[in-house]
Scaffold this motif. Structure first.
Motif, PDB file in Angstrom:
ATOM      1  N   PHE A  86       0.855  -1.185   0.000  1.00 38.45           N
ATOM      2  CA  PHE A  86       0.000   0.000   0.000  1.00 38.45           C
ATOM      3  C   PHE A  86       0.892   1.236   0.000  1.00 38.45           C
ATOM      4  O   PHE A  86       1.331   1.730   1.041  1.00 38.45           O
ATOM      5  N   ASP A  87       1.193   1.730  -1.202  1.00 38.45           N
ATOM      6  CA  ASP A  87       2.108   2.868  -1.374  1.00 38.45           C
ATOM      7  C   ASP A  87       1.527   3.822  -2.423  1.00 38.45           C
ATOM      8  O   ASP A  87       0.404   3.634  -2.879  1.00 38.45           O
ATOM      9  N   ASN A  88       2.288   4.844  -2.811  1.00 37.65           N
ATOM     10  CA  ASN A  88       1.776   5.816  -3.787  1.00 37.65           C
ATOM     11  C   ASN A  88       2.163   5.470  -5.225  1.00 37.65           C
ATOM     12  O   ASN A  88       1.967   6.289  -6.128  1.00 37.65           O
ATOM     13  N   VAL A  89       2.675   4.269  -5.443  1.00 36.77           N
ATOM     14  CA  VAL A  89       3.108   3.895  -6.797  1.00 36.77           C
ATOM     15  C   VAL A  89       1.927   3.886  -7.776  1.00 36.77           C
ATOM     16  O   VAL A  89       2.088   4.165  -8.967  1.00 36.77           O
ATOM     17  N   TYR A  90       0.723   3.611  -7.266  1.00 38.11           N
ATOM     18  CA  TYR A  90      -0.485   3.681  -8.102  1.00 38.11           C
ATOM     19  C   TYR A  90      -0.536   5.002  -8.878  1.00 38.11           C
ATOM     20  O   TYR A  90      -0.814   5.023 -10.083  1.00 38.11           O
ATOM     21  N   TYR A  91      -0.233   6.113  -8.196  1.00 34.42           N
ATOM     22  CA  TYR A  91      -0.308   7.435  -8.843  1.00 34.42           C
ATOM     23  C   TYR A  91       0.823   7.628  -9.846  1.00 34.42           C
ATOM     24  O   TYR A  91       0.629   8.245 -10.895  1.00 34.42           O
ATOM     25  N   GLN A  92       2.000   7.090  -9.528  1.00 35.84           N
ATOM     26  CA  GLN A  92       3.105   7.161 -10.489  1.00 35.84           C
ATOM     27  C   GLN A  92       2.728   6.379 -11.743  1.00 35.84           C
ATOM     28  O   GLN A  92       3.036   6.790 -12.869  1.00 35.84           O
ATOM     29  N   ASN A  93       2.044   5.245 -11.546  1.00 38.15           N
ATOM     30  CA  ASN A  93       1.574   4.468 -12.696  1.00 38.15           C
ATOM     31  C   ASN A  93       0.602   5.293 -13.550  1.00 38.15           C
ATOM     32  O   ASN A  93       0.682   5.279 -14.787  1.00 38.15           O
ATOM     33  N   LEU A  94      -0.315   5.993 -12.889  1.00 36.93           N
ATOM     34  CA  LEU A  94      -1.307   6.775 -13.641  1.00 36.93           C
ATOM     35  C   LEU A  94      -0.624   7.793 -14.543  1.00 36.93           C
ATOM     36  O   LEU A  94      -1.012   7.983 -15.699  1.00 36.93           O
ATOM     37  N   VAL A  95       0.402   8.438 -14.012  1.00 37.12           N
ATOM     38  CA  VAL A  95       1.130   9.456 -14.775  1.00 37.12           C
ATOM     39  C   VAL A  95       1.757   8.837 -16.027  1.00 37.12           C
ATOM     40  O   VAL A  95       1.857   9.473 -17.067  1.00 37.12           O
ATOM     41  N   MET A  96       2.120   7.561 -15.910  1.00 35.61           N
ATOM     42  CA  MET A  96       2.776   6.893 -17.043  1.00 35.61           C
ATOM     43  C   MET A  96       1.814   6.097 -17.919  1.00 35.61           C
ATOM     44  O   MET A  96       2.237   5.265 -18.725  1.00 35.61           O
ATOM     45  N   GLY A  97       0.508   6.341 -17.758  1.00 36.38           N
ATOM     46  CA  GLY A  97      -0.472   5.663 -18.605  1.00 36.38           C
ATOM     47  C   GLY A  97      -0.706   4.222 -18.192  1.00 36.38           C
ATOM     48  O   GLY A  97      -1.187   3.407 -18.986  1.00 36.38           O
ATOM     49  N   LYS A  98      -0.342   3.915 -16.956  1.00 36.75           N
ATOM     50  CA  LYS A  98      -0.503   2.543 -16.500  1.00 36.75           C
ATOM     51  C   LYS A  98      -1.577   2.404 -15.417  1.00 36.75           C
ATOM     52  O   LYS A  98      -1.373   1.785 -14.385  1.00 36.75           O
ATOM     53  N   GLY A  99      -2.727   3.000 -15.687  1.00 38.60           N
ATOM     54  CA  GLY A  99      -3.907   2.761 -14.854  1.00 38.60           C
ATOM     55  C   GLY A  99      -4.630   1.566 -15.445  1.00 38.60           C
ATOM     56  O   GLY A  99      -4.825   1.488 -16.656  1.00 38.60           O
ATOM     57  N   LEU A 100      -5.037   0.627 -14.597  1.00 38.40           N
ATOM     58  CA  LEU A 100      -5.637  -0.611 -15.121  1.00 38.40           C
ATOM     59  C   LEU A 100      -7.008  -0.364 -15.741  1.00 38.40           C
ATOM     60  O   LEU A 100      -7.317  -0.874 -16.801  1.00 38.40           O
ATOM     61  N   PHE A 101      -7.840   0.413 -15.047  1.00 41.45           N
ATOM     62  CA  PHE A 101      -9.184   0.681 -15.550  1.00 41.45           C
ATOM     63  C   PHE A 101      -9.234   2.060 -16.202  1.00 41.45           C
ATOM     64  O   PHE A 101      -8.472   2.959 -15.846  1.00 41.45           O
ATOM     65  N   HIS A 102     -10.178   2.230 -17.111  1.00 40.30           N
ATOM     66  CA  HIS A 102     -10.430   3.553 -17.668  1.00 40.30           C
ATOM     67  C   HIS A 102     -10.712   4.538 -16.526  1.00 40.30           C
ATOM     68  O   HIS A 102     -10.219   5.663 -16.528  1.00 40.30           O
ATOM     69  N   SER A 103     -11.468   4.064 -15.512  1.00 45.31           N
ATOM     70  CA  SER A 103     -11.819   4.925 -14.372  1.00 45.31           C
ATOM     71  C   SER A 103     -10.587   5.344 -13.565  1.00 45.31           C
ATOM     72  O   SER A 103     -10.617   6.355 -12.876  1.00 45.31           O
ATOM     73  N   ASP A 104      -9.503   4.583 -13.625  1.00 36.80           N
ATOM     74  CA  ASP A 104      -8.237   5.002 -12.998  1.00 36.80           C
ATOM     75  C   ASP A 104      -7.558   6.050 -13.890  1.00 36.80           C
ATOM     76  O   ASP A 104      -7.148   7.112 -13.432  1.00 36.80           O
ATOM     77  N   SER A 105      -7.454   5.725 -15.177  1.00 36.27           N
ATOM     78  CA  SER A 105      -6.723   6.591 -16.111  1.00 36.27           C
ATOM     79  C   SER A 105      -7.308   7.994 -16.203  1.00 36.27           C
ATOM     80  O   SER A 105      -6.570   8.959 -16.384  1.00 36.27           O
ATOM     81  N   VAL A 106      -8.631   8.102 -16.097  1.00 35.47           N
ATOM     82  CA  VAL A 106      -9.231   9.433 -16.249  1.00 35.47           C
ATOM     83  C   VAL A 106      -8.822  10.377 -15.116  1.00 35.47           C
ATOM     84  O   VAL A 106      -8.879  11.599 -15.284  1.00 35.47           O
ATOM     85  N   LEU A 107      -8.387   9.831 -13.992  1.00 36.22           N
ATOM     86  CA  LEU A 107      -7.980  10.703 -12.883  1.00 36.22           C
ATOM     87  C   LEU A 107      -6.775  11.547 -13.288  1.00 36.22           C
ATOM     88  O   LEU A 107      -6.631  12.693 -12.857  1.00 36.22           O
ATOM     89  N   PHE A 108      -5.901  10.980 -14.119  1.00 32.84           N
ATOM     90  CA  PHE A 108      -4.792  11.767 -14.660  1.00 32.84           C
ATOM     91  C   PHE A 108      -5.198  12.440 -15.968  1.00 32.84           C
ATOM     92  O   PHE A 108      -4.733  13.541 -16.293  1.00 32.84           O
ATOM     93  N   GLY A 109      -6.081  11.812 -16.707  1.00 35.11           N
ATOM     94  CA  GLY A 109      -6.497  12.339 -18.002  1.00 35.11           C
ATOM     95  C   GLY A 109      -7.348  13.599 -17.900  1.00 35.11           C
ATOM     96  O   GLY A 109      -7.361  14.420 -18.819  1.00 35.11           O
ATOM     97  N   ASP A 110      -8.074  13.769 -16.810  1.00 32.50           N
ATOM     98  CA  ASP A 110      -8.971  14.919 -16.664  1.00 32.50           C
ATOM     99  C   ASP A 110      -8.274  16.025 -15.861  1.00 32.50           C
ATOM    100  O   ASP A 110      -7.707  15.770 -14.799  1.00 32.50           O
ATOM    101  N   THR A 111      -8.355  17.242 -16.406  1.00 34.70           N
ATOM    102  CA  THR A 111      -7.629  18.355 -15.763  1.00 34.70           C
ATOM    103  C   THR A 111      -8.144  18.668 -14.362  1.00 34.70           C
ATOM    104  O   THR A 111      -7.432  19.249 -13.555  1.00 34.70           O
ATOM    105  N   ARG A 112      -9.380  18.250 -14.057  1.00 30.52           N
ATOM    106  CA  ARG A 112      -9.923  18.547 -12.736  1.00 30.52           C
ATOM    107  C   ARG A 112      -9.237  17.750 -11.621  1.00 30.52           C
ATOM    108  O   ARG A 112      -9.264  18.144 -10.454  1.00 30.52           O
ATOM    109  N   THR A 113      -8.645  16.619 -11.958  1.00 30.52           N
ATOM    110  CA  THR A 113      -8.029  15.777 -10.924  1.00 30.52           C
ATOM    111  C   THR A 113      -6.525  15.551 -11.146  1.00 30.52           C
ATOM    112  O   THR A 113      -5.854  14.991 -10.284  1.00 30.52           O
TER     113      THR A 113
END
Ligand code: HEM
Ligand SMILES: [Ca+2]
Ligand SMILES: [Ca+2]
Length: 285
Positions: free
Chosen positions: A211-238
């Motif tokens: 349980f670490d913050n690597v999930y967010y580092q993954n999102l930045v690199m396009g490595k969110g597993l679900f579309h619902s994960d990826s949009v957190l980095f993809g959308d300017t609001r989040t």
């Protein structure tokens, strides 16, 4: 603590337990509030909805509750046991040791019909997720922090098949523009066409048990597993929040504590709005 002991011993035998407990809590709190409604067994209960088909950890909660009943009978609800178990699951995985509140009553209703409208789908965009979250008094910051739960655990191939398309020869290719191509192909090698439906992949391909913050580092690199994960980095609001959490684990852990308190406060029942169940799988007769 009795619950901690039960969670720790179950997790020693089966390392998939902590993630299951955490997801179980999420699915409890989103439907009818944090009231143990998801734990009830039987025809037509919440567990019968397809969105809940792959939940686990029920036996661990039942064992922890049984242990608590020996020492303090009819005092601690199943809803509270589940909150404690999820809190411990996070800590056992190396996450923060957060404060939680106690005193929830168990609900007397568990209905399949209540599930669908309250559970977020992996194909959702930010607006769709916001709609459900705000109906539970959770805001965008909560969405970003709580999605960090996907830093542990595993998912079935069917849960992210929307990110691929089949060409005329039946070959699958990554199509979601928010998905890194290499990661997408890596997922396809784990989840080939007609894959065994029991196959699972790590939600966090780097540190799936921590349980670490690597999930967010993954999102930045396009490595969110679900579309619902990826949009957190993809959308300017989040996006800025994701960047902050990717840079600072301390900041993620602070955000997690705040949002976990808010998640575990959804729809809490007190007094005669509920009961202290004897068995978590059964509403008291
Ligand atoms: C916000 C949108 C979310 C969506 C669309 C979503 C959806 C999903 C799906 C489809 C799975 C895979 C289930 C399977 O295939 O077995 C999963 C796994 C998981 N989810 Fe979420 N989830 C979301 C948020 C959350 C939140 C807020 C939490 C907890 C606070 C959470 C905790 C987990 C955990 C720990 C797993 C791994 C379960 C395991 O290993 O058995 N999720 N999620
Ligand atoms: Ca519930
Ligand atoms: Ca991780």
């Amino acid at each position: 603590m009795l619950v901690t002991d039960a969670v720790r011993s179950a997790s020693t035998f089966d390392q998939t337990v902590p993630a299951k407990l955490l997801r179980l809590l999420f699915h409890d709190c989103m439907v009818e509030g944090c009231d143990g409604s998801v734990l009830v067994e039987g025809n037509g209960t919440e567990r019968a909805d397809p969105a809940n088909a792959s939940l686990g950890g029920f036996q661990v909660v039942e064992s922890a509750k049984a242990l608590v009943e020996v020492f303090c009978p009819s005092t601690v609800s199943c809803a509270d046991v589940l909150v404690l178990a999820a809190r411990d699951a996070v800590r056992l995985g190396g996450g923060p040791n957060v404060r939680v509140l106690m005193g929830r009553k168990d609900g007397r209703v568990s209905s399949e019909a209540n599930v669908r409208a309250n559970i977020v789908d992996t194909t959702f965009d930010l607006d769709q997720m916001t709609k459900i979250f705000s109906s539970k008094a959770l805001n965008l910051d909560d969405l970003v922090a709580l999605s960090g739960a996907h830093t542990i655990g595993r998912s079935h191939c069917s849960a992210f098949s929307d990110r691929f398309a089949q060409d005329s020869k039946g070959k699958l290719t990554p199509t979601d523009p928010l998905l890194d191509k290499k990661y997408g192909n890596d997922l396809l090698s784990q989840c080939p066409r007609n894959a065994d439906p029991s196959i699972t992949v790590d939600n966090d391909p780097e540190t799936g048990l921590v349980f670490d913050n690597v999930y967010y580092q993954n999102l930045v690199m396009g490595k969110g597993l679900f579309h619902s994960d990826s949009v957190l980095f993809g959308d300017t609001r989040t996006r800025n929040k994701v960047l902050r959490f990717a840079e600072s684990e301390e900041s993620f852990f602070e955000g997690w504590e705040r949002s976990f308190l808010r998640l575990t406060s959804i729809g809490v029942k007190t007094g005669n709005q509920g009961e202290i169940r004897r068995l978590c799988r059964e509403i008291n007769g």
